[in-house]
Each structure stands twice: as C-alpha cells, then as structure tokens.
Scaffold this motif. Structure first.
Motif, PDB file in Angstrom:
ATOM      1  N   VAL A   1      53.632   9.142 -28.970  1.00  0.00           N
ATOM      2  CA  VAL A   1      54.206   8.544 -30.172  1.00  0.00           C
ATOM      3  C   VAL A   1      55.729   8.589 -30.068  1.00  0.00           C
ATOM      4  CG1 VAL A   1      54.408   8.681 -32.678  1.00  0.00           C
ATOM      5  CG2 VAL A   1      52.244   9.248 -31.574  1.00  0.00           C
ATOM      6  N   MET A   2      56.361   7.437 -30.285  1.00  0.00           N
ATOM      7  CA  MET A   2      57.810   7.366 -30.410  1.00  0.00           C
ATOM      8  C   MET A   2      58.117   6.876 -31.820  1.00  0.00           C
ATOM      9  SD  MET A   2      60.612   5.407 -28.018  1.00  0.00           S
ATOM     10  CE  MET A   2      62.370   5.589 -28.322  1.00  0.00           C
ATOM     11  N   THR A   3      58.717   7.744 -32.629  1.00  0.00           N
ATOM     12  CA  THR A   3      58.939   7.427 -34.035  1.00  0.00           C
ATOM     13  C   THR A   3      60.212   8.096 -34.512  1.00  0.00           C
ATOM     14  OG1 THR A   3      57.900   7.407 -36.221  1.00  0.00           O
ATOM     15  CG2 THR A   3      57.572   9.380 -34.886  1.00  0.00           C
ATOM     16  N   THR A   4      60.565   7.846 -35.766  1.00  0.00           N
ATOM     17  CA  THR A   4      61.750   8.454 -36.367  1.00  0.00           C
ATOM     18  C   THR A   4      61.322   9.577 -37.303  1.00  0.00           C
ATOM     19  OG1 THR A   4      62.965   6.369 -36.267  1.00  0.00           O
ATOM     20  CG2 THR A   4      63.802   8.058 -37.775  1.00  0.00           C
ATOM     21  N   ASP A   5      61.930  10.719 -37.145  1.00  0.00           N
ATOM     22  CA  ASP A   5      61.693  11.840 -38.051  1.00  0.00           C
ATOM     23  C   ASP A   5      62.607  11.660 -39.258  1.00  0.00           C
ATOM     24  OD1 ASP A   5      61.423  14.238 -39.380  1.00  0.00           O
ATOM     25  OD2 ASP A   5      61.328  15.440 -37.554  1.00  0.00           O
ATOM     26  N   GLU A   6      62.022  11.281 -40.396  1.00  0.00           N
ATOM     27  CA  GLU A   6      62.825  11.000 -41.584  1.00  0.00           C
ATOM     28  C   GLU A   6      63.545  12.246 -42.093  1.00  0.00           C
ATOM     29  OE1 GLU A   6      63.343   8.068 -42.521  1.00  0.00           O
ATOM     30  OE2 GLU A   6      61.777   6.967 -41.451  1.00  0.00           O
ATOM     31  N   ARG A   7      63.074  13.421 -41.705  1.00  0.00           N
ATOM     32  CA  ARG A   7      63.715  14.661 -42.159  1.00  0.00           C
ATOM     33  C   ARG A   7      65.063  14.876 -41.487  1.00  0.00           C
ATOM     34  NH1 ARG A   7      58.415  18.019 -40.534  1.00  0.00           N
ATOM     35  NH2 ARG A   7      58.845  16.711 -38.712  1.00  0.00           N
ATOM     36  N   THR A   8      65.174  14.403 -40.253  1.00  0.00           N
ATOM     37  CA  THR A   8      66.399  14.661 -39.492  1.00  0.00           C
ATOM     38  C   THR A   8      67.106  13.385 -39.062  1.00  0.00           C
ATOM     39  OG1 THR A   8      65.206  14.708 -37.385  1.00  0.00           O
ATOM     40  CG2 THR A   8      65.376  16.790 -38.611  1.00  0.00           C
ATOM     41  N   GLY A   9      66.406  12.254 -39.110  1.00  0.00           N
ATOM     42  CA  GLY A   9      66.978  11.015 -38.620  1.00  0.00           C
ATOM     43  C   GLY A   9      66.915  10.876 -37.115  1.00  0.00           C
ATOM     44  N   ARG A  10      66.287  11.825 -36.451  1.00  0.00           N
ATOM     45  CA  ARG A  10      66.204  11.813 -34.992  1.00  0.00           C
ATOM     46  C   ARG A  10      65.014  10.994 -34.523  1.00  0.00           C
ATOM     47  NH1 ARG A  10      64.385  16.450 -33.790  1.00  0.00           N
ATOM     48  NH2 ARG A  10      64.664  16.189 -31.539  1.00  0.00           N
ATOM     49  N   THR A  11      65.160  10.403 -33.333  1.00  0.00           N
ATOM     50  CA  THR A  11      64.029   9.761 -32.670  1.00  0.00           C
ATOM     51  C   THR A  11      63.220  10.820 -31.938  1.00  0.00           C
ATOM     52  OG1 THR A  11      65.217   7.677 -32.396  1.00  0.00           O
ATOM     53  CG2 THR A  11      63.333   8.070 -30.944  1.00  0.00           C
ATOM     54  N   VAL A  12      61.931  10.769 -32.121  1.00  0.00           N
ATOM     55  CA  VAL A  12      61.025  11.731 -31.492  1.00  0.00           C
ATOM     56  C   VAL A  12      60.105  10.986 -30.541  1.00  0.00           C
ATOM     57  CG1 VAL A  12      59.178  13.408 -31.892  1.00  0.00           C
ATOM     58  CG2 VAL A  12      61.101  13.258 -33.485  1.00  0.00           C
ATOM     59  N   LEU A  13      59.939  11.524 -29.350  1.00  0.00           N
ATOM     60  CA  LEU A  13      58.977  10.993 -28.387  1.00  0.00           C
ATOM     61  C   LEU A  13      58.185  12.164 -27.841  1.00  0.00           C
ATOM     62  CD1 LEU A  13      57.688   8.873 -26.544  1.00  0.00           C
ATOM     63  CD2 LEU A  13      59.627   9.142 -24.976  1.00  0.00           C
ATOM     64  N   ALA A  14      56.862  12.124 -28.026  1.00  0.00           N
ATOM     65  CA  ALA A  14      56.049  13.256 -27.593  1.00  0.00           C
ATOM     66  C   ALA A  14      54.619  12.810 -27.344  1.00  0.00           C
ATOM     67  CB  ALA A  14      56.067  14.372 -28.639  1.00  0.00           C
ATOM     68  N   ALA A  15      53.957  13.543 -26.462  1.00  0.00           N
ATOM     69  CA  ALA A  15      52.519  13.379 -26.294  1.00  0.00           C
ATOM     70  C   ALA A  15      51.820  14.038 -27.472  1.00  0.00           C
ATOM     71  CB  ALA A  15      52.064  14.007 -24.985  1.00  0.00           C
ATOM     72  N   VAL A  16      50.867  13.348 -28.067  1.00  0.00           N
ATOM     73  CA  VAL A  16      50.195  13.854 -29.256  1.00  0.00           C
ATOM     74  C   VAL A  16      49.017  14.736 -28.875  1.00  0.00           C
ATOM     75  CG1 VAL A  16      48.917  13.206 -31.322  1.00  0.00           C
ATOM     76  CG2 VAL A  16      50.930  11.907 -30.648  1.00  0.00           C
ATOM     77  N   ASN A  17      48.062  14.186 -28.177  1.00  0.00           N
ATOM     78  CA  ASN A  17      46.893  14.948 -27.749  1.00  0.00           C
ATOM     79  C   ASN A  17      46.070  14.091 -26.816  1.00  0.00           C
ATOM     80  OD1 ASN A  17      45.739  17.564 -28.025  1.00  0.00           O
ATOM     81  ND2 ASN A  17      45.998  17.425 -30.241  1.00  0.00           N
ATOM     82  N   PRO A  18      45.443  14.677 -25.826  1.00  0.00           N
ATOM     83  CA  PRO A  18      44.503  13.900 -25.026  1.00  0.00           C
ATOM     84  C   PRO A  18      43.221  13.659 -25.804  1.00  0.00           C
ATOM     85  CG  PRO A  18      44.494  16.190 -24.315  1.00  0.00           C
ATOM     86  CD  PRO A  18      45.571  16.067 -25.363  1.00  0.00           C
ATOM     87  N   VAL A  19      42.695  12.449 -25.701  1.00  0.00           N
ATOM     88  CA  VAL A  19      41.406  12.121 -26.303  1.00  0.00           C
ATOM     89  C   VAL A  19      40.427  11.976 -25.146  1.00  0.00           C
ATOM     90  CG1 VAL A  19      40.155  10.550 -27.831  1.00  0.00           C
ATOM     91  CG2 VAL A  19      42.598  10.963 -28.195  1.00  0.00           C
ATOM     92  N   VAL A  20      39.751  13.065 -24.853  1.00  0.00           N
ATOM     93  CA  VAL A  20      38.947  13.181 -23.642  1.00  0.00           C
ATOM     94  C   VAL A  20      37.476  13.272 -24.025  1.00  0.00           C
ATOM     95  CG1 VAL A  20      38.506  14.573 -21.583  1.00  0.00           C
ATOM     96  CG2 VAL A  20      40.840  14.326 -22.455  1.00  0.00           C
ATOM     97  N   GLY A  21      36.637  12.630 -23.254  1.00  0.00           N
ATOM     98  CA  GLY A  21      35.219  12.584 -23.584  1.00  0.00           C
ATOM     99  C   GLY A  21      34.415  13.720 -23.008  1.00  0.00           C
ATOM    100  N   GLY A  22      33.107  13.631 -23.192  1.00  0.00           N
ATOM    101  CA  GLY A  22      32.210  14.696 -22.780  1.00  0.00           C
ATOM    102  C   GLY A  22      31.839  14.640 -21.319  1.00  0.00           C
TER     103      GLY A  22
END
Length: 662
Positions: free
Chosen positions: A373-394
């Motif tokens: 996810v690349m988004t704006t943190d409204e609390r700080t005004g900073r751009t954030v880019l981070a891996a959220v979570n792997p969606v891995v199957g069984g």
C-alpha cells in the motif's frame, strides 16, 4: 576426515552460524517485509561460492542451492571487510528481480579467502514504474527499478556513499532500503565471525574439508531419495491464469526422467518468453536454484533430515530452452517471476506425484499474493509505502493429515504480520483477516483453507499493488480421488453498489472509504472424500472450515442440528460416485483443455520455436485471438495460417513447421 558423528557436529555449528546471521538481520532490519514477513536469506559459502549452510526456520526457502561463483568473479580484487552486491537479474543470474538485493563478503584467514558469507533482502521498493517496483503489466526490465551490476558496496569496511546516493535518489522509501541493507551487512559480519570461530575450533583444513563434506553428504542424500523412486518418465502440465494483460494462460510443461540416482527436468514445451514480467531469469543454468525450488520441497518432504545446500542440485539437470518463459533473454521483464515459480513448483510436484503417489501431497494453493500500500498518512502528512500482509493459501492434503490452513506448504516461509503492527505503520483499517470457509479441496485428507483479508483506506489516490495474483481460473489440483481447491479472488467494495471484481489485476487505485477484499486459493484434497470419517467432517463444520451444504455435497455427510445423521449419510454415500483418476483439475481446466489439447500445444510449441525470439510472444497472442470456435491441432494450424496471411512481415518458421501448419 569426517565420520557421520563429526559431520553432524560440524553441520550443527554451520546451521547455528547461519541462524545467528538470520537473527541479526531480522532484529535490525527496518522494513516490515524483512523483519516480520521474513523475505530474506542468509548463507555460508565455500571458496567457489557454493552454499553449504542456511538457517532452517528463518527467511525464504528458495535459495539453498544458490551458486554465487559467477557474480563473485565479476568483481575481483577483494580485500578484507569488502562487501559486494548486485540486484541485476541479468548479471550472473544470482539476483532474480530488482527488489532482491544480494550481498556477499569474503572471509579471510591468513591472507586468503577461505569462505564467503552472503544473503539477500527484498527491498520494499527499487523505483520503477509502480510502487514496490513489481507488476505483471511491465514489459521490460528497465521499468522494474534501478539495477546495479556486481560491484563493491563496502570497501575495507567503508560504505561507498556515491552508490548509496544513486540508490536513494531512485527509490521511493530510501530509509527502508538503507536500513535493510545495513542490517544485511551486519548479518554478513556475524557470519564472518562465526566462520572464524569454527576455524579456530576445528582448524582451517578441517573447516575447508567440512564444507565440502556437507555438500557431498547432501548430494548423497538426494541420490538416495532418487534411488527409492522407480525409474521412468512422467509428464505434467500446469498453467498460470494469465500471461500478460492479454490474459491468455501461461503454460508450463515438465518431462521428468529418473534413472537410478539422477533426474532430468526438461521444460521444453513451456511457453515462450512473455511480453510481461512473469519470466524467470535462469540464464539456462542447468542447476539454477529457481528451477529447482520445487525439487527441494520434494526432497525435504521425503527426508526431513536432509541437509539444505548446493549439493542437493548435483543429481539434477534442467533443460530450459533459450527464449522461453523459464530462460528469457534481455531485456525481458522478470519482476513477477515469483508467480511463475509458484506454478513451476506445482508442475514439479505433479510430476513427482506420479512417480511416488503414495508419498506426496496434493497441490498447494500456489499463489502467495504480496500486498503493498502506498498512501498518505493524514496524521502526519507523510507518504507511506509498506507491505501489508501476504495472502497465502493452504497446503495440499498430505498422505497422513489435512493440508495446513492459511499459510501452507511451499509458501509457509512468508510469515504473517500482526495487524496491530500493520495498522500502526500504515493508515488502513483491517476489517477481516482469517480463513475462508469451503476453500480447501475435499478429500480423505482435506486441502488447507485459503486466507482472506479485507481492509479500508482513508486517503485519496491510495495505490495498491497485489503481486502474484493467480489461481482465479485454474484450480490447485487434487490427487487420488481428492478434489481441486477453491479459487482465489479480489473484489473492490464487496456488498455495495460499487462492487467490482478485479480478478488477477495486480495494481489499482483506491479512494477514501474504499474496501479491498482478497482471497487466496485453497489446497487440493487427497484421497476419496467419501472415505473421510464423518466425525472429521462434523468437526470441520463445527469449526467453520466447511459449511453444512458442502459437507453434504462434497463428502456425502448429512448434518442435522449439528449432529451427523448416520443413516442418511450412509444412504447418500452409497449413491455417490467418487472421482477416478490420479488428478482432479476442476471444470475450468477440463473445459480449457478440450480446446487446447496436447496436440494443439505440440504444434504451437513447434511453430513458436521456429520463429525468432522477439516474434514468439506476439505470434502466440495472435494465434490465441484466432482460436475462437477452433480447437486442437487443426485449429492451431488454421489460426497460424490466418496470422501468416495477416502479418506478411513475420519471418517464416522452419520448413517442417510451415508444412505442418498448412
């Protein structure tokens, strides 16, 4: 000379050294994708750059057979405390896509190099066309971020600031890159200290002999496993859902031949080099680690005490024709090679499953979707880019138990990040993160359940990349009467009038309040589901793994008021016919292969092999466009005749192919 006892003692020292390296990296890394998801490797290498030691429970599990010799030789003139690096997939074929930054360090003793320490980190971003650098839509390596050929990053203990400045200027989150790289350098230093401690304990000559003995022992273990299998030849085919934005399937074919204690994996018949980033840059190396990852899993399944190192690769020879999806030529894009590698593992599992059906599981989910996810943190005004979570199957159903739920089999190394940590670092709200009911393939041993995740964003223009989206059409297969698993899916704003099914799209833009829901595939089932004990089915229903409707439909178990109706169950099961045959692929693949028969693909492969590499993917796409209302060998021949008539500038294939197509 090492006997078995002394070699085991030495192997334990090597493993401890590698795990110390891994802990150093994990505990000092900056990005969640390294410190939480653990997409990294560390290893010890002999003087030739062959890996002889890796950690067993930390980091990615793809690289125990990695050989670093080519990139080591491309730098040269090493001094103590030097560290070299590369992330270029076409320089030595050690790095396999731009975000994977590989570092290596010489270990000196008495003025000579006696070993190397090395490893990689998956940088969150290396620049390029999209956040996180990776997307199926990219068509050439230059779009996938900045690349560094093999060069020195640290000279006698001092970082080259010019190189770091070039990197930080070109990536989206430079602090994460620098933090993770420096953490990896710290891990290499840890490995160096541990190697020198082993030299002090065992002596230099014994250390050198021990490193070779570990490789020889792993080779012997691999050969022993092959000798336990029957000699023979087996073929298997599997598909990635989409080869590019053109959305035609990507076919991988394997012909596995086992003779005594050696095996040949011939991938002839796989698709040509693609006009997308799904290509796997093996360089044609007959023992490239990316081609053999599935083999490591098979070997480890059959012998959990096997040593993981380059020695495992020696009994195997891979054939990957030049210009194919498994051996592309520059400048083919390769960023999404992990999606193709997941399908490659499925192909290997399917071939070995025929060789030793009583010993191996059904297909795992085979789609390890990584969400950034690349988004704006409204609390700080900073751009954030981070891996959220792997969606891995069984995982697939095993010979002795159900498949692992949620994060099983060949993608289990991708660890879950607690949602509290993610929500702290990234301004999103998780609405759901758990297991998907009815997603595991039915069987005597049920396939592992899929993972599903849903989250809401709050800032406009939030850019999402969900790489490795696959298995939304071709299901993970079941074996020996077991059924294929549930499909994956990705949906925008479920349950609203703004609902949109995204399928395998891997980049999208969300606006405030939008919800993205992602579900992986499940694992295939193993064995006749009508033979599953009714109490197991009832327990699955109680736990929410299987609905009462699916229990009746798939297992022939009638549940009323939470209790098994044994009489109705016996009657229903007596009237139900079990699936016959080794594999169950599901209706989607069965329908597809009614049109695209083996004979059709044989002719297509022959046609494309007769064309120059840069024409092959274009020709494949044009033939597919003309296959409507056509099928089989004759359908491909007619479609190709239409293509030749339309594109007169296309070079003529070899004469034999031209005649076959006429």
């Amino acid at each position: 000379m090492f006997d078995q006892t002394n070699l085991r003692v030495f192997a334990n020292h090597v493993r401890a050294a590698a795990e110390n390296m891994a802990y150093t990296l994990q505990r000092t890394a900056h990005s969640a994708f390294v410190k939480e998801t653990e997409d990294f490797t560390v290893m010890l290498m002999n003087r030739r750059g062959e890996t002889f030691g890796v950690p067993m429970g930390l980091g990615a599990t793809w690289y125990p057979g990695l050989t670093w010799g080519r990139v080591i030789d491309m730098v040269g003139n090493y001094r103590p405390s030097d560290v070299a690096f590369t992330n270029d997939p076409y320089s030595g074929h050690v790095a396999t896509h731009a975000p994977d930054t590989h570092l290596w360090k010489p270990v000196f003793h008495d003025g000579e190099i006696i070993a190397w320490t090395g490893g990689h980190i998956h940088n969150t971003d290396m620049g390029g066309a999209v956040p996180a650098s990776l997307s199926r839509v990219l068509t050439e390596i230059h779009q996938e971020g900045i690349r560094f050929p093999p060069m020195k990053l640290v000279r006698e203990g001092v970082f080259d600031e010019a190189i770091l400045n070039i990197m930080t200027t070109n990536v989206r989150k430079p602090d994460l890159n620098l933090g993770d790289i420096k953490a990896l350098v710290g891990a290499l230093n840890t490995g160096e200290r541990k190697i020198l401690a082993m030299v002090q304990k065992f002596g230099k000559q014994a250390f050198l002999e021990g490193a070779e003995a570990l490789l020889d022992h792993a080779e012997a273990q691999a050969r022993a496993i092959l000798r336990s299998m029957p000699d023979g030849t087996w073929e298997f085919v599997d598909y990635a859902d989409e080869d590019s934005v053109e959305a035609n399937p990507c076919r991988l074919k394997l012909t596995l031949t086992i003779r005594c204690d050696e095996a040949v994996l011939d991938f002839t018949g796989s698709d040509p080099q693609l006009g997308s980033s799904l290509n796997v840059p093996s360089g044609g190396d007959p023992r490239h680690t990316m081609l053999l990852v599935g083999v490591y899993y098979v070997l480890y399944t059959l012998n959990p005490n096997i040593l993981l190192n380059t020695g495992l690769t020696r009994p195997f020879t891979c054939i990957a024709p030049k210009g194919s999806v498994l051996n592309p030529v520059h400048p083919a894009a390769v960023g999404m090679r992990s999606l193709t590698c997941a399908r490659l593992r499925s192909v290997i599992f399917g071939a070995f499953s025929q060789a030793v059906p009583e010993r191996l599981p059904a297909a795992p989910a085979g789609n390890n979707c990584i969400v950034n996810v690349m988004t704006t943190d409204e609390r700080t005004g900073r751009t954030v880019l981070a891996a959220v979570n792997p969606v891995v199957g069984g995982g697939g159903g095993m010979p002795h138990r159900d498949g692992t739920n949620g994060s099983g089999a060949d993608a289990a190394y991708l660890k879950n990040t607690p949602i509290e940590i993610t929500e702290t670092e990234v301004p999103i709200e998780f609405l759901r993160y758990g297991l998907a009911r009815d997603s595991g393939g039915a069987g005597r041993w049920r396939g592992g359940l899929a993972t599903e995740m849903a989250f809401r964003v709050f800032a406009p223009g939030s850019r999402i990349t969900a790489r490795n989206r696959d298995r939304s059409f071709f299901r993970p297969w079941g074996v020996l009467g077991g059924r294929a698993a549930g499909l994956s899916d990705m949906v925008l704003n479920p349950g609203t009038d703004r609902y949109l099914r995204l399928g395998n799209i891997d980049t999208t833009v969300l606006q405030p309040g939008d919800v993205l829901e992602i579900r992986s595939a499940g694992g295939g089932g193993r064995g006749n589901p009508l033979k599953r004990e009714t109490w197991r089915v009832a327990r699955d229903v109680e736990r929410g793994y299987v609905s009462a409707e699916a229990a009746e439909r798939d297992y022939g178990v009638v549940i009323s008021g939470g209790v098994v109706d044994e009489e109705a169950t016996a009657r229903l099961r007596s009237l139900t016919v079990a699936h016959a045959g080794h594999f169950h692929f599901g209706p989607e693949r069965e329908g597809y292969e009614a049109q695209w028969t083996p004979a059709a693909y044989a002719l297509l492969t022959e046609i494309l092999a007769g064309l120059p590499i840069h024409w092959r993917f274009f020709a494949k796409t044009e033939i597919f466009r003309r296959m409507k209302d056509r099928a089989g060998h004759d359908g491909v021949a007619a479609a190709f005749a239409d293509v030749r008539a339309r594109f007169l500038e296309m070079p003529e294939p070899a004469s034999a192919v031209r005649l076959a197509a006429e």
